[in-house]
Design a protein around this motif. Structure first.
Motif, mmCIF file in Angstrom:
data_model
loop_
_atom_site.group_PDB
_atom_site.id
_atom_site.type_symbol
_atom_site.label_atom_id
_atom_site.label_comp_id
_atom_site.label_asym_id
_atom_site.label_seq_id
_atom_site.Cartn_x
_atom_site.Cartn_y
_atom_site.Cartn_z
ATOM 1 N N TRP A 105 0.815 -1.221 0.000
ATOM 2 C CA TRP A 105 0.000 0.000 0.000
ATOM 3 C C TRP A 105 0.848 1.270 0.000
ATOM 4 O O TRP A 105 0.311 2.365 0.067
ATOM 5 N N ASN A 106 2.152 1.088 0.025
ATOM 6 C CA ASN A 106 3.088 2.215 0.076
ATOM 7 C C ASN A 106 2.940 3.035 1.358
ATOM 8 O O ASN A 106 3.190 4.245 1.375
ATOM 9 N N THR A 110 -2.726 2.809 7.580
ATOM 10 C CA THR A 110 -3.803 3.647 7.084
ATOM 11 C C THR A 110 -5.059 3.322 7.885
ATOM 12 O O THR A 110 -5.208 2.181 8.362
ATOM 13 N N TRP A 111 -5.945 4.280 8.029
ATOM 14 C CA TRP A 111 -7.132 4.054 8.863
ATOM 15 C C TRP A 111 -8.243 3.385 8.061
ATOM 16 O O TRP A 111 -9.372 3.849 7.994
ATOM 17 N N ASP A 112 -7.870 2.285 7.463
ATOM 18 C CA ASP A 112 -8.825 1.420 6.771
ATOM 19 C C ASP A 112 -9.743 0.766 7.825
ATOM 20 O O ASP A 112 -9.323 0.577 8.978
ATOM 21 N N THR A 117 -10.470 -1.248 13.243
ATOM 22 C CA THR A 117 -11.108 -2.139 14.221
ATOM 23 C C THR A 117 -10.068 -3.017 14.934
ATOM 24 O O THR A 117 -10.224 -3.326 16.117
ATOM 25 N N ALA A 118 -9.004 -3.392 14.203
ATOM 26 C CA ALA A 118 -7.944 -4.189 14.833
ATOM 27 C C ALA A 118 -7.228 -3.374 15.908
ATOM 28 O O ALA A 118 -6.958 -3.875 17.011
ATOM 29 N N ALA A 119 -6.935 -2.111 15.596
ATOM 30 C CA ALA A 119 -6.260 -1.249 16.576
ATOM 31 C C ALA A 119 -7.151 -1.010 17.796
ATOM 32 O O ALA A 119 -6.676 -1.045 18.939
ATOM 33 N N HIS A 170 -8.276 -3.673 2.472
ATOM 34 C CA HIS A 170 -7.688 -4.903 3.005
ATOM 35 C C HIS A 170 -8.236 -6.093 2.215
ATOM 36 O O HIS A 170 -9.456 -6.266 2.112
ATOM 37 N N PRO A 171 -7.379 -6.938 1.648
ATOM 38 C CA PRO A 171 -7.873 -8.060 0.846
ATOM 39 C C PRO A 171 -8.584 -9.123 1.674
ATOM 40 O O PRO A 171 -8.245 -9.350 2.838
#
Length: 232
Positions: A105-106, A110-112, A117-119, A170-171
């Motif tokens: 993602w370079n 990122t707040w994907d 939710t993981a954080a 996220h894949p």
């Protein structure tokens, strides 16, 4: 402390062997992914640690329910062990995901929706230890922990499902892929084998560490009771 059970010793050995086998399958057996190259191999450990992390949070919630019903302190020890081991594995998951994200993602972060939710899940369980440590009475502490893990456990299925319910970069490797996903890949049979080996290995390691932590928890409880008797 009671003598170490033979089965636990066997689990120790199996854990070391399992980690070695999983490492071999991830680094040697699995083919190099065509687009991302060798950094994709992080995926096998990322999935393995995420699996035991989320399962542990669910187990903690279940043990919290059982404690509230039975008031048996062994379920409190089980709950603490599940949260502690899972928080460690989930932290490793986030770090490995960040290592993968940098070339894919370079960016490191990122707040994907999935990363967010993981954080949040990780922070919920870090806060669990901080808040729990401030309660001196063992029964109040156990009751607080049971309710907290019951509510906190909701974050585990949310974190698992978020990439399947919302547009996210996220894949989704297993299941229907998101149209917005970046860095996804189709797994070959050898990749699938490496992934399931990693899942099995980390499951054994998780059970092994849980058992050790429960034994330490029982010792801590005895020491705490002795301190209470001395202070009376």
């Amino acid at each position: 402390m009671q003598q170490k059970p033979i089965l636990l010793t066997i689990l120790d050995v199996l854990s070391i062997i399992g980690l070695g086998v999983a490492t071999y399958f991830a680094l040697v057996y699995a083919p190099t992914e065509a687009v991302m190259g060798n950094v994709q191999r992080v995926f096998y450990f990322h999935v393995g640690t995420a699996w035991v992390g989320l399962v542990g949070f669910v187990l903690a919630a279940v043990s919290g329910i059982v404690y509230l019903i039975t008031k048996d302190m062994k379920w409190d020890r089980f709950e603490v062990a599940a949260v502690e081991v899972s928080t460690m594995f989930f932290f490793i998951t986030i770090v490995l995901g960040s290592i993968w994200a940098r070339p894919a993602w370079n960016t490191w972060w990122t707040w994907d929706p999935r990363l967010t939710t993981a954080a949040v899940t990780e922070l919920i369980y870090i806060a669990y230890f901080m808040l729990r440590a401030g309660i001196e009475d063992p029964e109040k502490r156990a009751r607080f922990g049971a309710v907290y893990t019951l509510l906190g456990g909701i974050s585990a299925p949310i974190t698992f499902m978020v990439i399947r319910l919302f547009r996210t970069i996220h894949p989704v490797v297993i299941g229907n892929a998101s149209a917005a996903a970046q860095g996804g890949f189709d797994m070959t049979p050898n990749m699938l084998t490496a992934m399931f080996i990693a899942l099995g290995a980390f499951t054994i390691i998780f059970i092994d560490l849980m058992w050790h932590r429960i034994r330490i928890g029982a010792l801590e409880e005895k020491v705490e009771h002795l301190k209470l008797k001395v202070s009376m």
